[in-house]
Scaffold this motif. Structure first.
Motif, mmCIF file in Angstrom:
data_model
loop_
_atom_site.group_PDB
_atom_site.id
_atom_site.type_symbol
_atom_site.label_atom_id
_atom_site.label_comp_id
_atom_site.label_asym_id
_atom_site.label_seq_id
_atom_site.Cartn_x
_atom_site.Cartn_y
_atom_site.Cartn_z
ATOM 1 N N LEU A 226 0.827 -1.206 0.000
ATOM 2 C CA LEU A 226 0.000 0.000 0.000
ATOM 3 C C LEU A 226 0.861 1.256 0.000
ATOM 4 C CD1 LEU A 226 -2.793 1.300 0.205
ATOM 5 C CD2 LEU A 226 -2.643 1.067 2.697
ATOM 6 N N ALA A 227 1.933 1.239 0.792
ATOM 7 C CA ALA A 227 2.806 2.416 0.874
ATOM 8 C C ALA A 227 3.464 2.705 -0.472
ATOM 9 C CB ALA A 227 3.868 2.200 1.952
ATOM 10 N N ILE A 228 3.992 1.675 -1.125
ATOM 11 C CA ILE A 228 4.646 1.873 -2.427
ATOM 12 C C ILE A 228 3.638 2.384 -3.448
ATOM 13 C CG2 ILE A 228 5.822 0.704 -4.329
ATOM 14 C CD1 ILE A 228 7.012 -1.215 -2.265
ATOM 15 N N SER A 229 2.428 1.839 -3.415
ATOM 16 C CA SER A 229 1.400 2.254 -4.372
ATOM 17 C C SER A 229 1.042 3.724 -4.174
ATOM 18 C CB SER A 229 0.161 1.379 -4.217
ATOM 19 O OG SER A 229 0.461 0.024 -4.404
ATOM 20 N N LEU A 230 0.812 4.115 -2.919
ATOM 21 C CA LEU A 230 0.412 5.493 -2.651
ATOM 22 C C LEU A 230 1.536 6.475 -2.961
ATOM 23 C CD1 LEU A 230 -1.652 5.125 0.653
ATOM 24 C CD2 LEU A 230 -2.479 5.369 -1.689
ATOM 25 N N VAL A 231 2.771 6.093 -2.651
ATOM 26 C CA VAL A 231 3.909 6.967 -2.981
ATOM 27 C C VAL A 231 4.016 7.131 -4.491
ATOM 28 C CG1 VAL A 231 6.422 7.117 -2.979
ATOM 29 C CG2 VAL A 231 5.208 6.527 -0.869
ATOM 30 N N THR A 232 3.802 6.046 -5.238
ATOM 31 C CA THR A 232 3.857 6.130 -6.699
ATOM 32 C C THR A 232 2.789 7.071 -7.231
ATOM 33 O OG1 THR A 232 4.651 3.845 -6.809
ATOM 34 C CG2 THR A 232 3.748 4.786 -8.830
ATOM 35 N N VAL A 233 1.575 6.948 -6.689
ATOM 36 C CA VAL A 233 0.481 7.816 -7.132
ATOM 37 C C VAL A 233 0.784 9.274 -6.806
ATOM 38 C CG1 VAL A 233 -1.961 8.360 -6.839
ATOM 39 C CG2 VAL A 233 -1.220 5.989 -6.894
ATOM 40 N N MET A 234 1.244 9.533 -5.595
ATOM 41 C CA MET A 234 1.496 10.910 -5.179
ATOM 42 C C MET A 234 2.628 11.550 -5.982
ATOM 43 S SD MET A 234 -0.767 11.728 -2.965
ATOM 44 C CE MET A 234 -1.837 10.762 -4.047
ATOM 45 N N LEU A 235 3.708 10.800 -6.181
ATOM 46 C CA LEU A 235 4.835 11.353 -6.945
ATOM 47 C C LEU A 235 4.439 11.636 -8.388
ATOM 48 C CD1 LEU A 235 7.870 9.233 -5.634
ATOM 49 C CD2 LEU A 235 7.307 11.625 -5.109
ATOM 50 N N ALA A 236 3.678 10.710 -8.979
ATOM 51 C CA ALA A 236 3.252 10.913 -10.366
ATOM 52 C C ALA A 236 2.306 12.105 -10.464
ATOM 53 C CB ALA A 236 2.574 9.648 -10.887
ATOM 54 N N SER A 237 1.379 12.246 -9.514
ATOM 55 C CA SER A 237 0.447 13.375 -9.534
ATOM 56 C C SER A 237 1.176 14.701 -9.306
ATOM 57 C CB SER A 237 -0.627 13.183 -8.455
ATOM 58 O OG SER A 237 -1.362 11.999 -8.676
ATOM 59 N N LEU A 238 2.148 14.695 -8.384
ATOM 60 C CA LEU A 238 2.921 15.917 -8.146
ATOM 61 C C LEU A 238 3.740 16.297 -9.370
ATOM 62 C CD1 LEU A 238 4.149 15.316 -4.482
ATOM 63 C CD2 LEU A 238 2.536 17.074 -5.265
ATOM 64 N N ALA A 239 4.287 15.292 -10.048
ATOM 65 C CA ALA A 239 5.120 15.572 -11.221
ATOM 66 C C ALA A 239 4.310 16.248 -12.317
ATOM 67 C CB ALA A 239 5.739 14.271 -11.738
ATOM 68 N N THR A 240 3.118 15.731 -12.607
ATOM 69 C CA THR A 240 2.306 16.357 -13.650
ATOM 70 C C THR A 240 1.733 17.689 -13.169
ATOM 71 O OG1 THR A 240 0.417 15.011 -12.913
ATOM 72 C CG2 THR A 240 1.696 14.179 -14.767
ATOM 73 N N GLY A 241 1.421 17.788 -11.876
ATOM 74 C CA GLY A 241 0.891 19.040 -11.363
ATOM 75 C C GLY A 241 1.908 20.163 -11.369
ATOM 76 N N GLN A 242 3.180 19.846 -11.123
ATOM 77 C CA GLN A 242 4.234 20.865 -11.055
ATOM 78 C C GLN A 242 4.475 21.551 -12.391
ATOM 79 O OE1 GLN A 242 6.118 22.257 -8.548
ATOM 80 N NE2 GLN A 242 4.621 21.250 -7.226
ATOM 81 N N ILE A 243 4.239 20.862 -13.495
ATOM 82 C CA ILE A 243 4.499 21.469 -14.806
ATOM 83 C C ILE A 243 3.242 22.074 -15.411
ATOM 84 C CG2 ILE A 243 6.423 19.924 -15.279
ATOM 85 C CD1 ILE A 243 4.540 18.413 -17.195
ATOM 86 N N GLY A 244 2.124 22.066 -14.642
ATOM 87 C CA GLY A 244 0.896 22.678 -15.129
ATOM 88 C C GLY A 244 -0.114 21.711 -15.689
ATOM 89 N N LEU A 245 0.200 20.416 -15.683
ATOM 90 C CA LEU A 245 -0.761 19.416 -16.122
ATOM 91 C C LEU A 245 -1.645 18.996 -14.957
ATOM 92 C CD1 LEU A 245 1.554 17.160 -18.340
ATOM 93 C CD2 LEU A 245 -0.124 18.820 -19.133
ATOM 94 N N SER A 246 -2.704 18.239 -15.259
ATOM 95 C CA SER A 246 -3.617 17.804 -14.209
ATOM 96 C C SER A 246 -2.995 16.683 -13.386
ATOM 97 C CB SER A 246 -4.919 17.305 -14.833
ATOM 98 O OG SER A 246 -5.734 16.678 -13.862
ATOM 99 N N PRO A 247 -3.122 16.714 -12.053
ATOM 100 C CA PRO A 247 -2.676 15.581 -11.233
ATOM 101 C C PRO A 247 -3.393 14.286 -11.588
ATOM 102 C CG PRO A 247 -3.102 17.510 -9.871
ATOM 103 C CD PRO A 247 -3.629 17.828 -11.234
ATOM 104 N N LEU A 248 -4.602 14.410 -12.155
ATOM 105 C CA LEU A 248 -5.345 13.217 -12.557
ATOM 106 C C LEU A 248 -4.591 12.421 -13.615
ATOM 107 C CD1 LEU A 248 -8.981 14.667 -12.809
ATOM 108 C CD2 LEU A 248 -7.818 13.671 -10.835
ATOM 109 N N LEU A 249 -3.916 13.153 -14.528
ATOM 110 C CA LEU A 249 -3.144 12.471 -15.560
ATOM 111 C C LEU A 249 -2.003 11.682 -14.928
ATOM 112 C CD1 LEU A 249 -2.579 11.980 -18.548
ATOM 113 C CD2 LEU A 249 -1.219 14.085 -18.568
#
Length: 583
Positions: A226-249
């Motif tokens: 669960l921890a690895i899954s949630l960290v993966t989701v959060m990092l991926a959402s932050l990465a797209t959010g930081q450049i102006g894309l949607s965290p959903l992507l």
């Protein structure tokens, strides 16, 4: 702390958890989607109902949500987890195979719906810039609710998912355009950054995730998964959010990355409860945006606006699916399911209002319409299923001749096995199945199956079963199988009728109805299982098989007595004939 010793945050949390504990089992027992329940909780506990009364009645704080903005991040987290779950169900191969539906059907549905809605708004006096912004926002459909109802499998799920995926991809440029007042400067740079970040995520995920999950598997720790899954989701959402894309992507890509590993099933099962709770929080926030007093005051305008938006989207989606070759029932169900505006509509309306593209009063009105529309999605889904069944039942059925063929009613796992065995021995057959999706899937695999509802007497009459080789009843409907056996036996006294039975009582009833052979599937499976157990625990094969035969004989005698038969029935692998009759 509040006067009663409960902080605002704790009170809101208890309200949400209590709602989940009551809504999910209660609505499941009523066989109603819990979506409606969560939205009703938001309406009742939100700032326009109990929340507004909590100031005068402090005891209501335990049953209301005092800080709607405080739970907004949890609602956003719920949508992120939903997109992550969608990504888990996909794979790179499946996405590639869907590219035409996503960018063809999906783009046409969004743009044509937006154009039709914008034209209607312009006709009633809205400025074209505001009409286009409203059209694009209202043309969006709810990924969170539609896919939780339809899934991503089957014709309806696949059609809805292809259109919703394009909408999710289009959300980022739409936010950029509406937020900048229509200016397109910087969009190309955003696209370049987006491609670079997504490519980097795919490379890192391809090589980093498998060893991490492998380590979690060695430790046999669900918490680590669960921890690895949630960290993966959060990092991926932050990465797209930081450049102006949607965290959903980013959440969708995280799901795709894990779907390509060997640990997809484990991650899916571990995160399922968390996804359900987070989605419930999102639905509660939707309900909290519905002002009951405004709904009572302005209900004619709100319902009229919602009805026109739904009608426009249903018309466009239905026509596009029909043109694309989808069956009529699936087109009708999908178009109704996609008819309402969505949670992303609320985001786009807020962005357009902040940029001045639409005025605040118009944004507030359409936000109320959207929130109301989200509450009716489960109702649209139920209506869509009913319309689909009615449309498919009225569809013309081309029944081939049954002469000399074994006719199979029902084409589930049992009917498919019977068809396979007939094909092995080159015996012709014709299968009738009432599930149009199963018919299409079986036809693509080369089976001789046609669509038809055998509960309709006129269809059975058209088959001319008197010239058939045999009739096999495989449907899992005891009442229907008995009724069909009686009906067919009435005019086909010599036709062999073989029926699937649930147990000895059902088998006896089938024999009374006139079947030639009835096979109680649960009993025969139990006998074979018992035989395997006896042999595996050390009993000699001879005595084990003899005891099974003895038990089978007891069951045959029981069926003979219950069915008031003149001779022992067939049961299982032995065909016993009367020794007095010639072979």
């Amino acid at each position: 702390m509040e006067p009663h010793g409960i902080s605002t945050g704790l009170s809101d949390t208890l309200t949400i958890l209590g709602a989940a504990g009551i809504v999910i089992p209660a609505f499941a027992r009523l066989k109603v989607s819990p979506v409606i329940g969560f939205i009703l909780v938001g309406m009742i506990a939100g700032p326009f109902a109990l929340g507004a009364m909590a100031g005068e009645q402090p005891w209501l704080q335990a049953f209301s949500i005092s800080d709607p903005k405080g739970i907004a991040p949890f609602a956003e987290f719920g949508i992120i987890l939903l997109l992550f779950a969608i990504g888990l169900e996909l794979s790179a191969k499946r996405l590639w195979s869907m590219r035409r539906a996503v960018f063809g059907l999906g783009s046409a549905e969004l743009l044509v719906s937006a154009l039709l809605i914008a034209t209607g708004l312009a006709v009633i006096g809205e400025a074209w810039s505001a009409a286009i912004a409203l059209g694009l926002a209202l043309a969006m459909s709810s990924t969170a609710l539609v896919l939780s109802i339809a899934g991503t499998e089957g014709p309806v799920g696949r059609a809805a998912f292809s259109m919703l995926l394009f909408e999710d991809l289009a959300l980022v440029p739409l936010l950029f355009v509406l937020g900048s007042g229509g200016a397109l400067e910087g969009l190309a740079g955003l696209a370049v950054k987006g491609i670079a970040v997504v490519a980097a995520m795919l490379v890192v995920g391809r090589y980093a995730l498998p060893p991490l999950f492998a380590q979690a598997a060695r430790t046999k720790s669900p918490e680590l998964f669960l921890a690895i899954s949630l960290v993966t989701v959060m990092l991926a959402s932050l990465a797209t959010g930081q450049i102006g894309l949607s965290p959903l992507l980013g959440a969708l890509i995280a799901g795709l990355l894990i779907a390509e590993t060997d640990y997809r099933g484990e991650v899916e099962s571990i995160t399922a409860p968390l996804r359900g709770l987070a989605l419930g929080v999102f639905l509660i926030t939707v309900g909290m945006q519905i002002d009951l007093s405004a709904l009572v005051r302005d209900w004619p305008q709100l319902l009229a606006a919602l009805g026109l938006v739904i009608a426009a989207k249903v018309l466009v989606t239905g026509l596009l699916l029909h043109i694309g070759g989808w069956r009529r029932g699936a087109s009708a169900e999908t178009s109704l399911l996609m008819g309402s505006p969505s949670e992303t509509t609320l985001i786009l309306l807020g962005t357009a209002a902040s940029a001045g593209t639409i005025d605040a009063a118009s944004a507030s009105f359409w936000q109320a319409v959207t929130a109301l529309g989200l509450t009716v999605i489960p109702l649209l889904a139920m209506l869509g299923r009913r319309v689909s069944r009615r449309v498919d039942r009225k569809a013309p059925v081309a029944i081939e001749s049954a002469e000399g063929r074994t006719v199979i009613f029902g084409f589930g796992r049992v009917g498919r096995m019977v068809a396979d065995m007939l094909s092995v021995h080159d015996r012709p057959y014709l299968a009738i199945e009432s599930d149009i999706d199963a018919v299409r899937a079986a036809g693509e695999e080369g089976y001789d199956v046609v669509f038809g509802d055998v509960s309709r007497g006129e269809l059975v009459d058209r088959l001319k079963l008197g010239s058939a080789a045999a009739l096999v009843l495989t449907m899992d409907n005891p009442v229907l199988s008995v009724r069909l056996a009686k009906r067919v036996r009435g005019w086909c006294p010599e036709l062999p009728i073989i029926a699937r039975a649930r147990d000895t009582a059902h088998a006896a009833e089938l024999y009374r109805a006139g079947v030639s052979d009835a096979v109680p599937e649960t009993l025969e499976a139990s006998l074979q299982l018992s035989e395997a157990v006896l042999i595996d625990i050390g009993l000699a094969m001879g005595p084990a098989i003899a005891s099974i035969h003895e038990k089978r004989s007891e069951l045959r005698i029981q069926i003979m007595a219950e069915g008031e038969l003149d001779e022992l029935p067939v049961l299982g692998r032995q065909r016993v004939r009367d020794p007095a009759k010639p072979a």
